[in-house]
Design an enzyme around this catalytic site. Structure first.
Site, PDB file in Angstrom:
ATOM      1  N   ARG A  70      34.503  55.034  54.486  1.00 40.49           N
ATOM      2  CA  ARG A  70      33.325  55.909  54.398  1.00 40.49           C
ATOM      3  C   ARG A  70      32.136  55.237  55.076  1.00 40.49           C
ATOM      4  NH1 ARG A  70      31.558  55.694  50.000  1.00 40.49           N
ATOM      5  NH2 ARG A  70      33.099  54.537  48.799  1.00 40.49           N
ATOM      6  N   TYR A 198      38.543  59.731  58.802  1.00 42.60           N
ATOM      7  CA  TYR A 198      38.837  58.970  57.579  1.00 42.60           C
ATOM      8  C   TYR A 198      38.699  59.872  56.337  1.00 42.60           C
ATOM      9  CZ  TYR A 198      38.473  56.017  53.574  1.00 42.60           C
ATOM     10  OH  TYR A 198      38.692  55.490  52.320  1.00 42.60           O
ATOM     11  N   GLY A 199      39.632  59.686  55.384  1.00 42.04           N
ATOM     12  CA  GLY A 199      39.713  60.541  54.198  1.00 42.04           C
ATOM     13  C   GLY A 199      38.382  60.911  53.565  1.00 42.04           C
ATOM     14  N   LYS A 207      35.231  63.708  48.339  1.00 41.01           N
ATOM     15  CA  LYS A 207      33.906  63.177  48.011  1.00 41.01           C
ATOM     16  C   LYS A 207      32.800  64.205  48.292  1.00 41.01           C
ATOM     17  CE  LYS A 207      35.702  59.223  46.999  1.00 41.01           C
ATOM     18  NZ  LYS A 207      35.799  58.819  45.596  1.00 41.01           N
ATOM     19  N   HIS A 227      32.676  60.416  39.234  1.00 39.56           N
ATOM     20  CA  HIS A 227      33.609  59.560  39.967  1.00 39.56           C
ATOM     21  C   HIS A 227      34.440  58.789  38.940  1.00 39.56           C
ATOM     22  CE1 HIS A 227      34.065  56.180  43.223  1.00 39.56           C
ATOM     23  NE2 HIS A 227      35.048  57.040  43.281  1.00 39.56           N
ATOM     24  N   SER A 249      34.360  52.333  44.124  1.00 38.00           N
ATOM     25  CA  SER A 249      35.561  52.430  44.953  1.00 38.00           C
ATOM     26  C   SER A 249      36.260  51.072  45.048  1.00 38.00           C
ATOM     27  CB  SER A 249      35.164  52.881  46.353  1.00 38.00           C
ATOM     28  OG  SER A 249      34.353  54.020  46.264  1.00 38.00           O
ATOM     29  N   CYS A 251      37.990  49.360  42.867  1.00 34.68           N
ATOM     30  CA  CYS A 251      37.854  48.448  41.721  1.00 34.68           C
ATOM     31  C   CYS A 251      38.951  48.706  40.690  1.00 34.68           C
ATOM     32  CB  CYS A 251      36.494  48.618  41.051  1.00 34.68           C
ATOM     33  SG  CYS A 251      35.148  47.890  41.976  1.00 34.68           S
ATOM     34  N   GLY A 252      40.060  49.308  41.110  1.00 37.75           N
ATOM     35  CA  GLY A 252      41.208  49.416  40.208  1.00 37.75           C
ATOM     36  C   GLY A 252      41.299  50.706  39.411  1.00 37.75           C
ATOM     37  N   LYS A 253      40.654  51.781  39.861  1.00 38.55           N
ATOM     38  CA  LYS A 253      40.744  53.047  39.108  1.00 38.55           C
ATOM     39  C   LYS A 253      42.180  53.559  39.089  1.00 38.55           C
ATOM     40  CE  LYS A 253      37.625  56.214  40.138  1.00 38.55           C
ATOM     41  NZ  LYS A 253      36.992  55.825  41.399  1.00 38.55           N
ATOM     42  N   ASP A 278      40.486  59.576  40.299  1.00 38.65           N
ATOM     43  CA  ASP A 278      39.252  59.375  41.075  1.00 38.65           C
ATOM     44  C   ASP A 278      38.091  60.280  40.661  1.00 38.65           C
ATOM     45  OD1 ASP A 278      37.921  57.962  43.192  1.00 38.65           O
ATOM     46  OD2 ASP A 278      38.116  59.738  44.451  1.00 38.65           O
ATOM     47  N   ASN A 365      41.250  48.518  53.614  1.00 33.03           N
ATOM     48  CA  ASN A 365      41.073  49.857  53.037  1.00 33.03           C
ATOM     49  C   ASN A 365      42.206  50.797  53.473  1.00 33.03           C
ATOM     50  OD1 ASN A 365      39.652  51.750  51.420  1.00 33.03           O
ATOM     51  ND2 ASN A 365      38.650  52.616  53.243  1.00 33.03           N
ATOM     52  N   ALA A 366      43.384  50.243  53.753  1.00 30.61           N
ATOM     53  CA  ALA A 366      44.539  51.095  54.079  1.00 30.61           C
ATOM     54  C   ALA A 366      44.840  51.979  52.871  1.00 30.61           C
ATOM     55  CB  ALA A 366      45.749  50.219  54.401  1.00 30.61           C
ATOM     56  N   ARG A 367      45.311  53.183  53.126  1.00 27.76           N
ATOM     57  CA  ARG A 367      45.436  54.162  52.043  1.00 27.76           C
ATOM     58  C   ARG A 367      46.804  54.822  52.019  1.00 27.76           C
ATOM     59  NH1 ARG A 367      40.719  55.336  48.689  1.00 27.76           N
ATOM     60  NH2 ARG A 367      39.124  53.978  49.522  1.00 27.76           N
ATOM     61  N   PHE A 491      44.994  44.504  34.651  1.00 30.67           N
ATOM     62  CA  PHE A 491      46.155  45.398  34.815  1.00 30.67           C
ATOM     63  C   PHE A 491      46.676  45.875  33.451  1.00 30.67           C
ATOM     64  CE2 PHE A 491      45.972  42.635  38.613  1.00 30.67           C
ATOM     65  CZ  PHE A 491      45.657  43.642  39.517  1.00 30.67           C
ATOM     66  N   ASN A 494      44.823  45.442  30.174  1.00 27.28           N
ATOM     67  CA  ASN A 494      43.619  46.227  29.870  1.00 27.28           C
ATOM     68  C   ASN A 494      43.885  47.208  28.725  1.00 27.28           C
ATOM     69  OD1 ASN A 494      42.249  44.869  31.849  1.00 27.28           O
ATOM     70  ND2 ASN A 494      42.624  46.421  33.427  1.00 27.28           N
TER      71      ASN A 494
END
Ligand code: OXD
Ligand code: MN
Length: 582
Positions: A70, A198-199, A207, A227, A249, A251-253, A278, A365-367, A491, A494
């Site tokens: 982004r 980009y997505g 978004k 978010h 973004s 951070c493990g969502k 997300d 940031n590969a998706r 992980f 949590n």
């Protein structure tokens, strides 16, 4: 094909007159349509087939190397009154914004096909869902929107019934960063995006619509567009509590949404259900609780770091029917990224023979894009038109120092302060420096479509007499020790923190009042099987009063930077925090 809705046909005609495509294709979302598009993209190299034995129907897309994230500095909110966009957004007047964008769009689709994508954000028959139409010249966007939204004929039927929709116009243009802008016109429910594939910049349902435009709509209509992931935690008695959690973004969502509990929990009968990873749209129900839907139908997750250890559910969902963007490949053409396993990749994300001297094999940031239904932990409740009732809201950032593992807000207004003052270190999900601490209120800094001061006021307004609001918590999975190591295993572990939260919701778990909120004692958390050092216990479960005094002062300055518009109730909460710290 056209639609039965004149307003939609007229808009499509206007866009075609401006962009001058060679052909117009209305997307119906069918398998045949998708297969034809994929074949076309395979033929022109937009999609490369991956190993069909290990990853059937999976594809690799390599983006332009300068179009990988982004672009917050090129993202604008265009409102008549600058104050409505607020200091948290880049602003332009709608007239200037349209003029600038329309000049870029002029003739940009010559020789290309223009795709018209009707889509629905949320279950197709949910009153909480909202629809949009994206016009794009990118078949890659069409294929991704098909995974990420309810796209095609059913969405068009709903749009025709309702008569209203969010208008999104997108072109990949020349992929020149100097000719790239993502503009939002919330007063017109319109988005214009040019120059990126980009997505987050190009899949306009995500978004742009589901957060920036929807947050504006939500304020007008009395709901919240956030978010946040949505996860269901089922206890051994079969009772499920739903938790919504906001993290910046990367951070493990996705990992938290698909968490696998530690063995002892699983053996005891705990289960985790993924509703969303997300975005969360929440609205008070007749019972006063907040009811939430995930407006998306797929996951557009960060690949690096995803592994059998960190997120087996995600990995299982990525074995088939997935699109990978900017990952590396192994010598037998399987997708690969840093953190996946110990194999050495053959080709990097730019298509070069892998050479560590060129940096990581996969872009950080590969998706991956994949339908949510493929996830083993996918919850059928994700399709429930009423949504799910939220018991707890969690805010979390990436904070190497100061912030303990978990604390609870005393009440809703305190929780809003905690969300409003959230800070986090930046990640690769947006261009710019990585690892810099910035305030990212409710993880919405890049996504709130209006003035944060008004947004906090909107949050505070939910605290009415009839309301049965969720408890609010703050977590920090990323606390480091003096030696620089993470102090908390994270992980699956949590789950221990989530169990404490549910215990608090039910009035069963112990907590200690401190100036920053209610903290668990280490004994109140189930730490069986977790080996924490003395330093870890002290830092994860303690309050550093001097550090927090400085933090409280910095929060005060942050709130004041919004001027008069900042609600007094938040200033009062900040003063209360500062006074409690002494
Ligand atoms: C995302 C992001 O893609 O937050 O979800 O950047
Ligand atoms: Mn996100």
């Amino acid at each position: 094909m056209t639609s039965r809705l004149p307003a939609l046909n007229d808009w499509v005609d206007q866009v075609a007159a401006l962009t001058r495509p060679a052909a117009i294709h209305w997307c119906d979302g069918s398998d045949e349509e998708n297969q034809a598009l994929v074949a076309r993209m395979q033929a022109d190299g937009t999609l490369l087939p991956l190993n069909a034995d290990t990853h059937p129907n999976c594809w690799l897309h390599r983006s332009h190397p300068e179009d990988v994230a982004r672009v917050e500095h090129l993202t604008f909110v265009c409102t008549e009154d600058r104050d409505d966009a607020g200091p948290n957004n880049h602003w332009m007047s709608p007239a200037d914004g349209h003029a600038q964008m329309d000049e870029l769009f002029e003739g940009c689709m010559e020789g290309r096909t223009m795709y018209v994508i009707p889509y629905c954000m949320g279950p197709i028959d949910s009153p909480l869902s909202r629809c949009g139409v994206e016009i794009t010249d990118s078949p890659y966007v069409v294929a991704n929107m098909r995974l990420m939204t309810r796209m095609g004929a059913l969405a068009l039927a709903r749009i025709e019934r309702e008569g209203s929709f969010v208008k999104g116009l997108h072109s990949t243009g020349e992929l020149d960063p100097k000719r790239r802008f993502i503009m939002h016109f919330p007063e017109e429910l319109t988005i214009k995006s040019y120059g990126s594939g980009y997505g987050g910049n190009a899949l306009l349902g995500k978004k742009c619509h589901a957060l920036r435009i929807a947050s504006w709509q939500a304020r007008e209509e009395g709901w919240l567009a956030e978010h946040m992931l949505i996860v269901g935690i089922e206890n051994p008695q079969g009772q499920t509590h739903y938790i919504a959690a906001a993290f910046p973004s990367a951070c493990g969502k996705t990992n938290l949404a698909m968490l696998i509990p530690p063995d002892a929990y699983r053996e005891a009968g705990w289960k985790v259900w993924t509703v969303g990873d997300d975005i969360c749209w929440m609205r008070p129900g007749p019972d006063g609780r907040l009811w939430a839907i995930n407006p998306e139908a797929g996951f557009f997750g960060v690949a690096p770091g995803t592994s059998e250890q960190s997120n087996p559910n995600a990995l299982a969902s990525l074995q088939s029917n997935a699109i990978f963007t900017n990952v590396a490949v192994t010598d037998d053409n399987q997708p690969w990224w840093e953190g996946l396993d110990k194999r050495t990749p053959a080709i990097d994300w730019q298509g070069r023979a892998f050479d560590p001297a060129n940096g990581p094999a996969a872009h950080p940031n590969a998706r991956f894009t994949v339908s949510a239904r493929q996830t083993p932990s996918w919850s059928e409740k994700a399709e429930d038109p009423q949504g799910v009732p939220i018991s707890a809201i969690v805010f979390g950032g990436r904070r190497a120092s100061l912030v303990p593992l978990v604390f609870e807000a005393r009440d809703w207004a305190h929780g809003v302060l905690i969300g409003a003052s959230m800070g986090s270190e930046t990640t690769a999900a947006a261009t710019g420096a990585v690892g810099v601490m910035r305030r990212d209120p409710m993880a919405m800094k890049p996504f709130c479509g209006y003035n944060f001061a008004d947004y906090f006021g909107h949050w505070l307004s939910f605290d009415g007499d009839e309301a049965k609001l969720p408890k609010i918590f703050h977590v920090n999975w990323f606390r480091k020790g003096d030696g620089g190591d993470f102090l908390w295993p994270g992980f699956g572990d949590n789950m221990r923190v989530l169990e404490w939260m549910i215990g608090r919701v039910k009035g069963e778990a112990e907590g200690v009042d401190t100036p920053i909120g209610i903290l668990p004692t280490p004994e109140a958390l189930n730490l069986d099987g977790v080996d924490l050092t003395g330093e870890a216990r002290e830092k994860l479960f303690g309050v550093d009063t001097d550090g927090w005094k400085a933090e409280a002062a910095s929060i005060g300055e942050y709130l004041s930077s919004y001027g008069e518009a900042m609600p007094d109730a938040l200033h009062a909460q900040q003063r209360r925090l500062a006074e409690a710290l002494g």
